[in-house]
Write an enzyme that holds these catalytic residues in place. Structure first.
Site, PDB file in Angstrom:
ATOM      1  N   HIS A 135      -2.340  -3.003  -3.297  1.00  0.00           N
ATOM      2  CA  HIS A 135      -4.156  -2.753  -3.235  1.00  0.00           C
ATOM      3  C   HIS A 135      -4.904  -3.022  -3.837  1.00  0.00           C
ATOM      4  CE1 HIS A 135      -6.550  -1.049   0.727  1.00  0.00           C
ATOM      5  NE2 HIS A 135      -7.171  -1.780  -0.391  1.00  0.00           N
ATOM      6  N   GLU A 154       2.705  -0.572   4.539  1.00  0.00           N
ATOM      7  CA  GLU A 154       2.588  -0.103   3.574  1.00  0.00           C
ATOM      8  C   GLU A 154       3.812   1.241   3.657  1.00  0.00           C
ATOM      9  OE1 GLU A 154      -0.255   2.111   3.500  1.00  0.00           O
ATOM     10  OE2 GLU A 154      -1.909   1.459   5.047  1.00  0.00           O
ATOM     11  N   ASP A 168      -3.465   2.711  -5.015  1.00  0.00           N
ATOM     12  CA  ASP A 168      -2.115   2.829  -4.153  1.00  0.00           C
ATOM     13  C   ASP A 168      -1.627   0.633  -4.338  1.00  0.00           C
ATOM     14  OD1 ASP A 168      -3.983   2.101  -2.326  1.00  0.00           O
ATOM     15  OD2 ASP A 168      -2.460   1.578  -0.783  1.00  0.00           O
ATOM     16  N   HIS A 186       0.636  -0.981   0.182  1.00  0.00           N
ATOM     17  CA  HIS A 186      -0.015  -0.056   0.187  1.00  0.00           C
ATOM     18  C   HIS A 186       0.692   1.314   0.021  1.00  0.00           C
ATOM     19  CE1 HIS A 186      -3.468  -1.897   1.790  1.00  0.00           C
ATOM     20  NE2 HIS A 186      -2.723  -3.529   1.913  1.00  0.00           N
TER      21      HIS A 186
HETATM   22 ZN   LIG Z   1      -3.632   1.194   0.941  1.00  0.00          ZN
END
Ligand SMILES: [Zn+2]
Length: 184
Positions: A163, A124, A173, A42
């Site tokens: 994602h 992330e 993303d 992400h």
């Molecule tokens: Zn995401």
């Protein structure tokens, strides 16, 4: 920050040695017998395009002051997390044990299998759709993915996806600036 010298996952705790631990309440047990078999990449920055603040940590701990920026208002009742955040300088923060599911994917499907949170690891990168990621982030991400694949049996052959790949039409993303060839 230079590359991390050696990343090690503690199987018992599900925690990565080199990560700073900032536990998020936004997590739950994986279903019995379910192990992670998918790695989801992400990108996040709050507000988008601004880096280095505490807002992501605040979002994942449900303490984001949503009146502080117009963009934050839509995040008011969101309960989300990820296992890891890789910051712009390669620092790693861990929010959820790998033994539990982080709430990162939302409504999602990969290879015909839904509810990706239950059987994935969420990473992330601090970033956004319209800016390139930092070299330090790629170095750390590659180390982290390799460590995950080494350490956990089912992850050995795990697909690494965005994602955007598991929630198409809903999520973009890690975005067009993410260079997948750097993970190869
Ligand atoms: Zn995401």
């Amino acid at each position: 920050m230079a590359a991390h010298s050696k990343l090690v996952i503690n199987r018992e705790t599900g925690r990565l040695n080199a990560a700073s631990w900032q536990p998020s309440p936004n997590c739950s047990a994986r279903p019995a017998g379910v192990e992670p078999e998918l790695i989801v990449i992400h990108a996040i920055s709050l507000p988008p395009g601004q880096f280095g603040g505490e807002e992501i940590n605040a979002l994942f701990s449900n303490s984001l002051e949503t009146h502080q920026h117009p963009y934050f208002e839509q995040l008011q009742d969101l309960r989300v997390s990820a296992h890891f955040l890789v910051r712009r300088d390669g620092e790693i923060i861990q929010y959820v044990s790998l033994n539990d599911q982080a709430w990162h994917a939302g409504l999602s499907t990969y290879a015909g299998r839904g509810v990706c949170n239950e059987w994935s690891v969420g990473i992330e990168l601090e970033g956004c759709d319209d800016q390139p990621f930092e070299q330090e982030q790629y170095v750390t991400l590659k180390q982290l993915v390799n460590t995950l694949k080494d350490g956990q049996t089912r992850l050995k052959t795990a697909a690494v996806v965005g994602h955007c790949d598991i929630a198409p039409g809903r999520k973009t993303d890690p975005g067009p600036n993410f260079d997948w060839s750097k993970l190869a």
